[in-house]
Structure formats: C-alpha cells, structure tokens
Design a protein around this motif. Sequence first.
Motif, mmCIF file in Angstrom:
data_model
loop_
_atom_site.group_PDB
_atom_site.id
_atom_site.type_symbol
_atom_site.label_atom_id
_atom_site.label_comp_id
_atom_site.label_asym_id
_atom_site.label_seq_id
_atom_site.Cartn_x
_atom_site.Cartn_y
_atom_site.Cartn_z
ATOM 1 N N GLY A 1 66.162 21.510 -21.979
ATOM 2 C CA GLY A 1 64.879 22.007 -22.009
ATOM 3 C C GLY A 1 64.468 23.064 -21.664
ATOM 4 N N GLY A 2 63.619 24.002 -22.134
ATOM 5 C CA GLY A 2 62.921 24.900 -21.396
ATOM 6 C C GLY A 2 62.105 25.902 -22.353
ATOM 7 N N VAL A 3 61.534 27.160 -21.813
ATOM 8 C CA VAL A 3 60.751 27.588 -22.499
ATOM 9 C C VAL A 3 61.384 29.288 -22.778
ATOM 10 C CG1 VAL A 3 58.501 27.028 -21.716
ATOM 11 C CG2 VAL A 3 59.820 28.840 -20.509
ATOM 12 N N ALA A 4 61.191 29.723 -23.950
ATOM 13 C CA ALA A 4 61.743 30.917 -24.351
ATOM 14 C C ALA A 4 60.833 32.028 -25.309
ATOM 15 C CB ALA A 4 63.012 30.659 -25.209
ATOM 16 N N ARG A 5 60.994 33.344 -25.597
ATOM 17 C CA ARG A 5 60.312 33.966 -26.222
ATOM 18 C C ARG A 5 60.828 34.313 -27.465
ATOM 19 N NH1 ARG A 5 60.230 38.059 -21.473
ATOM 20 N NH2 ARG A 5 62.081 36.883 -20.996
ATOM 21 N N ILE A 6 60.281 33.738 -28.618
ATOM 22 C CA ILE A 6 60.737 33.781 -30.115
ATOM 23 C C ILE A 6 59.837 34.734 -30.922
ATOM 24 C CG2 ILE A 6 61.436 32.390 -31.911
ATOM 25 C CD1 ILE A 6 63.100 31.593 -29.381
#
Length: 234
Positions: free
Chosen positions: A104-109
């Motif tokens: 899991g994690g956060v990303a810029r899309i």
Amino acid sequence: MHTGSDLGQNLSLTALQKENEQLKDRHLWLESIVNSVPAMLYCYDNNNKTITWCNHYLAAAFGYTPAEMTGLGMDFFRHIMHPDDFKMAVVAQQSFIDNKSHFGGVARIRKKGDTDYRWLLGMEVPFTWDTQGRVKEIICAFLDLTNAIDTNAQLTVALSEILRRQNENLLNKLTPREKDVLGLAVQGLNNKEIANSLNLSRYTVETHRKNIRLKLKVRNTTELVAIARKIGFQ
C-alpha cells in the motif's frame, strides 16, 4: 399423456431456469456495485504488470479504455504515474514475487491528457495464484485523496498517526546499540568520533552503520540522516 417422470423433469427444469434467472440478477447487482463504488478497482498480471480487468470508475478516472490499459502493459503505469512515483509500481511487483501479503501507499496520478496530478491512496493484495502457488494476479483499490474534503481535520490526524506508527516500526528494527550510533551520526559525528564516544572500534561502528542502512533501506549518509530525523532523532 405425461408420466410422473416427465412431470419431475419439467419441475426440475423450471427450478433450474428460476435459479439461473436469480443468478443473472445477482450477477447484474454485483456488477453494478463494482462499477458504482467510489473507488478505482482493477486487477493486473504480476508477471508483466498488465491490467486484466478494471471497473468503470477507474476507466473514467484515467481516461483509458480497458483494452488500451491492457495493450500498454507496464507503460500504462508509466503514463499515469508521476516520474518520481513510478518506481513504486516496480517495487509492488517485486514485493508480491517475494510473497508479500499486501502493498500500500500513496502516489501522484493524472488522467490522460491532464497536466495536473492527484494524490491517490492505493492498497493491493494477491488475487489469484498459479499451480506452483506463486502470485499471478493482484487486485488493487485506489481512493482519490483530493476528494476527501469533508473531513480535513480527521485526515490530518489520520496521516500523522500513520506516519507515527511507521516511524515506530522503523525504530523497532534497530538494536539499542544501533540507535546509539544513529543518534550520534545524526549529530554529525564521523565513525571515529562515534567509536570514541561509545568506546567501540571503528570497524564495529562501520558495521553498525551498514546494518542500519540495510534495515532502514537507505543508500547513503544523506538519506540516513533524513529518515533518522523523520523517525525522531535530532
């Protein structure tokens, strides 16, 4: 003239037809949920990072058809992810090769044709396995954090709590002596000075620092100091 056997067969056929209709209705209901849920859902083949299925919400959010996503393979993620975050796709792929239970994690899309990125929170888990028990497909859910505007105060607290727990987990990986070495390294002391301060040999200090870098997954002193300060060393 219908026999008892004929009547039984007709009743069985009617029951099967009714059951089939119920299954169709159930399938359509579940499909409508999957396509209406406010999350971007998709599956991908972990061997080649190719999309195998997605819901309507994801296709609309990214501006690609399911066929386009599949055809692009790994390049689909390269197109939608910020260059600094794309490496996460490769890390996730390797994590499941190593039998990790989740990623899991956060990303810029960003959407096809857009220039601005949005922050998405993603969670992935294994979905199917091959005959050797190796992970084959991954199912993932993305949530758009930029739309979480109704609970800003709670979001801030939640992210702070998550970071605190992550920092604690990192800290717990270190032995007491490694924590001593790290604390002095953050203060700017070199290996010789740390060795003198802790009454250790320089070789022992070098070994501790190597182990610390491996545990914290950093490559050099600059990264080590940066993450140490995040953990709480000053």
